[in-house]
Design a protein around this motif. Structure first.
Motif, PDB file in Angstrom:
ATOM      1  N   GLU A   1     -15.108  22.735 -41.455  1.00 30.87           N
ATOM      2  CA  GLU A   1     -16.019  22.186 -40.452  1.00 30.87           C
ATOM      3  C   GLU A   1     -15.444  20.922 -39.803  1.00 30.87           C
ATOM      4  O   GLU A   1     -15.665  20.654 -38.609  1.00 30.87           O
ATOM      5  CB  GLU A   1     -17.397  21.889 -41.072  1.00 30.87           C
TER       6      GLU A   1
ATOM      7  N   ASP B   1     -21.724  25.472 -35.596  1.00 30.08           N
ATOM      8  CA  ASP B   1     -22.482  24.582 -36.487  1.00 30.08           C
ATOM      9  C   ASP B   1     -23.390  25.345 -37.436  1.00 30.08           C
ATOM     10  O   ASP B   1     -23.737  24.843 -38.518  1.00 30.08           O
ATOM     11  CB  ASP B   1     -23.336  23.612 -35.659  1.00 30.08           C
TER      12      ASP B   1
ATOM     13  N   LEU C   1     -17.456  30.658 -41.656  1.00 31.22           N
ATOM     14  CA  LEU C   1     -16.805  29.864 -40.620  1.00 31.22           C
ATOM     15  C   LEU C   1     -15.289  30.085 -40.654  1.00 31.22           C
ATOM     16  O   LEU C   1     -14.659  30.292 -39.620  1.00 31.22           O
ATOM     17  CB  LEU C   1     -17.121  28.377 -40.823  1.00 31.22           C
TER      18      LEU C   1
END
Length: 604
Positions: A370, A576, A583
């Motif tokens: 992230e 997000d 992810l």
């Protein structure tokens, strides 16, 4: 001895030599002109002619401990012209030239004046230097640079080195002597000669040496216990920027890669001079070097943008101390702050933006995907959109070879950042380009500082896999490529450097250990296994990815696939909400052009 005392001594000495030469010549020949007005006029003419010519040729300003063939030529001219003037005066006054006496006078003057200078040099070299001998040194290269170094080492009382032998692969020089120093063999003989002559230091004195030849010499030198150093740039020696005592150790970057790409200085000057330039990540390894390089082309203002205040302060102080005509502005900001990026670019309105801010450490980004997205993708998108809004002329993004068929989160985010840049080029008047290169030697987080730390601690050096290969380049060269790409940009390109042959990491480790003065057996090498996201081989110059035609020496344009802008932005905005594991997979899928939602289309 002061200059005046030295000058007076030389004038008196030469006057004695001149009178002695002409009177001895007449004495030997028992001439009728012995102690006559004829001899007196001839003597005065010869003496005045000698000193006038000596002043013209600056004979008394020569440093005779460095006397060579040039000084001998000057003495020959002075003596010959003075004797010729004497002959003319003899003819004008007496209609007679005493040729035999003048010939003997010429010979005696050459012997007295020339001999005195070279005897003094011989005395200094033979007797006065013995006490100043330092560590026994072998000079690699018996050319002009090696000869110059040998002369300076022999005559420099402060030098800790003393040359005892030359090495040169030119067979015509071998077994000869240069300045009393023998040329004993070629590169293959280094190990034998170091032992035989108790050599403590090896100095490589061949400015034209290419990397392949340097590797060969260093490999042979590393078989010995002698310390290996290399000559500074010959122009730096000549200009007095460094002295003969400033030999530097052979560095790992000297042995790797190919000859550096040279910049098109004229084109860069046109693009950068008197312009405002902004560099993101200006405190990092690449960003700070970009700032150093562009400052040489006299921009009006350079904006140093970075998140770390200490690194930005450091590069600001360095640049301020080096360039006093350029306005250096610091901006402490995070590229993830979109509003701040817009505000800064509108405030300064730069002509060129070099975007070097990024997370680049592969294993760390695998554990924190992230954060890689925030900095590498969102950060690039923010700066690119701000550049478009501020009507920047050219935007250059620093990318990596790991963006090619990525297997890591870091590589995937850099590839997606390239897609952002390519998309921005299609909707903006700003020229957007990206630049890919391989691993940068000595940059923060790179393998070289880690290896050095492990060697300093006594080992072992850890290598992930015996077959692991990487392309390497130096920080200055990587930065030069980024700057050159900006000048070549038409918009939408991904520039790739032809980086030569890849280097095995294990060979890099061995070279570094040996350059540190240790042996591989002493330090040891351990294989720790391939880390998550790493490849064994990089694919920088795969035929399917790079055009063969070079747009600049050793610079190609990549064939990267563009992506539909609508899909790209929806994808970025939705990152997000994805769990970490999903992810990671999503980033890799999009970077490879594999679409997870069938309703979204990617343009090839």
């Amino acid at each position: 001895m002061t200059y005046r005392k030295r000058l007076l001594l030389l004038i008196l000495l030469d006057s004695l030599f001149v009178f002695t030469a002409i009177y001895l010549s007449h004495l030997v020949l028992s001439t009728k002109y012995y102690f006559t007005p004829f001899l007196l006029i001839s003597s005065l003419t010869l003496l005045l002619g000698h000193h006038a010519l000596a002043a013209y040729y600056k004979l008394y300003r020569r440093v005779w401990e460095y006397a060579s063939i040039g000084e001998l030529v000057s003495i020959s001219k002075i003596v010959s012209y003075a004797v010729l003037m004497t002959a003319v005066v003899q003819f004008l006054f007496y209609q007679d030239i005493y040729v035999r006496a003048l010939v003997i006078t010429w010979m005696l003057q050459m012997m007295f004046i020339g001999g005195s200078r070279f005897i003094w040099r011989l005395y200094r070299d033979t007797y006065l230097k013995v006490e100043n001998q330092g560590e026994r040194t072998l000079i690699i290269g018996a050319g002009s640079a090696g000869t110059m170094i040998a002369r300076q080492l022999k005559n420099n009382k402060q030098s800790k080195l003393y040359p005892v032998a030359f090495i040169d692969d030119d067979c015509h020089k071998q077994q000869l002597e240069i300045m009393g120093i023998p040329v004993l063999g070629g590169v293959r003989d280094i190990e034998k000669l170091v032992i035989e002559f108790d050599i403590k230091n090896i100095v490589i004195a061949i400015p034209s040496l290419n990397k392949k030849e340097l590797n060969k010499i260093v490999k042979e030198s590393n078989k010995t216990s002698a310390k290996t150093q290399i000559l500074p740039l010959i122009e730096d020696l000549v200009l007095g920027k460094v002295s003969v005592n400033d030999f530097r150790d052979v560095r790992i970057e000297d042995l790797l890669g190919r000859e550096p790409v040279k910049l098109d200085d004229g084109n860069l000057l046109d693009k950068i001079q008197n312009q405002t330039i902004l560099v993101t990540g200006a405190g990092g390894s690449i960003g700070s070097e970009i700032c150093r390089q562009i400052s040489k082309y006299k921009p009006a203002k350079v904006v140093l943008l970075g998140h770390g205040e200490n690194s930005i302060y450091t590069i600001e102080q360095e640049l301020l101390n080096t360039y006093n005509t350029i306005d250096f502005i610091t901006e402490i900001a995070d590229v993830q702050d979109k509003e701040k990026m817009f505000a800064i670019l509108l405030k300064h309105k730069p002509s060129i933006v070099y975007h070097a801010a990024a997370h680049k450490h592969v294993p760390l980004m695998e554990r924190n995907p992230e954060e890689a997205v925030k900095n590498n993708v969102i950060g690039t998108k923010n700066v690119a959109e701000a550049a478009n809004y501020a009507k920047v002329n050219t935007f250059v993004m620093v990318s990596t070879d790991k963006a090619v068929n990525p297997t890591s989160v870091m590589g995937a985010t850099k590839r997606i950042a390239e897609m952002v840049v390519q998309h921005m080029d299609t909707i903006s008047n700003t020229r957007f380009v990206a630049v890919r290169f391989g691993n940068v030697l000595g940059s923060r987080g790179s393998v070289i500082p880690l290896f050095k730390k492990q060697i300093k601690a006594g080992g072992p050096v850890t290598v992930t896999h015996p077959d692991m290969e990487r392309y390497f380049m130096t920080i200055p060269e990587a930065s030069r490529l980024v700057i050159q790409a900006g000048s070549l940009a038409r918009g939408g390109e991904i520039f790739v450097l032809d980086m030569g042959d890849p280097v095995k990491i294990v060979d890099l480790a061995k070279n570094l250990i040996e350059l540190s003065g240790c042996s591989v057996e002493e330090i040891g090498i351990e294989f720790s296994g391939v880390r998550p996201g790493e490849k064994l081989y990089e694919e920088l110059l795969n035929e399917n990815e790079v055009h063969h035609k070079q747009v600049f020496p050793k610079i190609h344009i990549g064939k990267a696939t563009a992506m539909d802008g609508e899909f790209l932005y929806r994808f970025i905005n939705g990152l997000d909400n994805l769990p970490v594991d999903e992810l990671r997979l999503t980033l890799l899928d999009v970077a490879h052009g594999r679409i997870r939602e069938e309703k979204l289309v990617v343009n090839s």
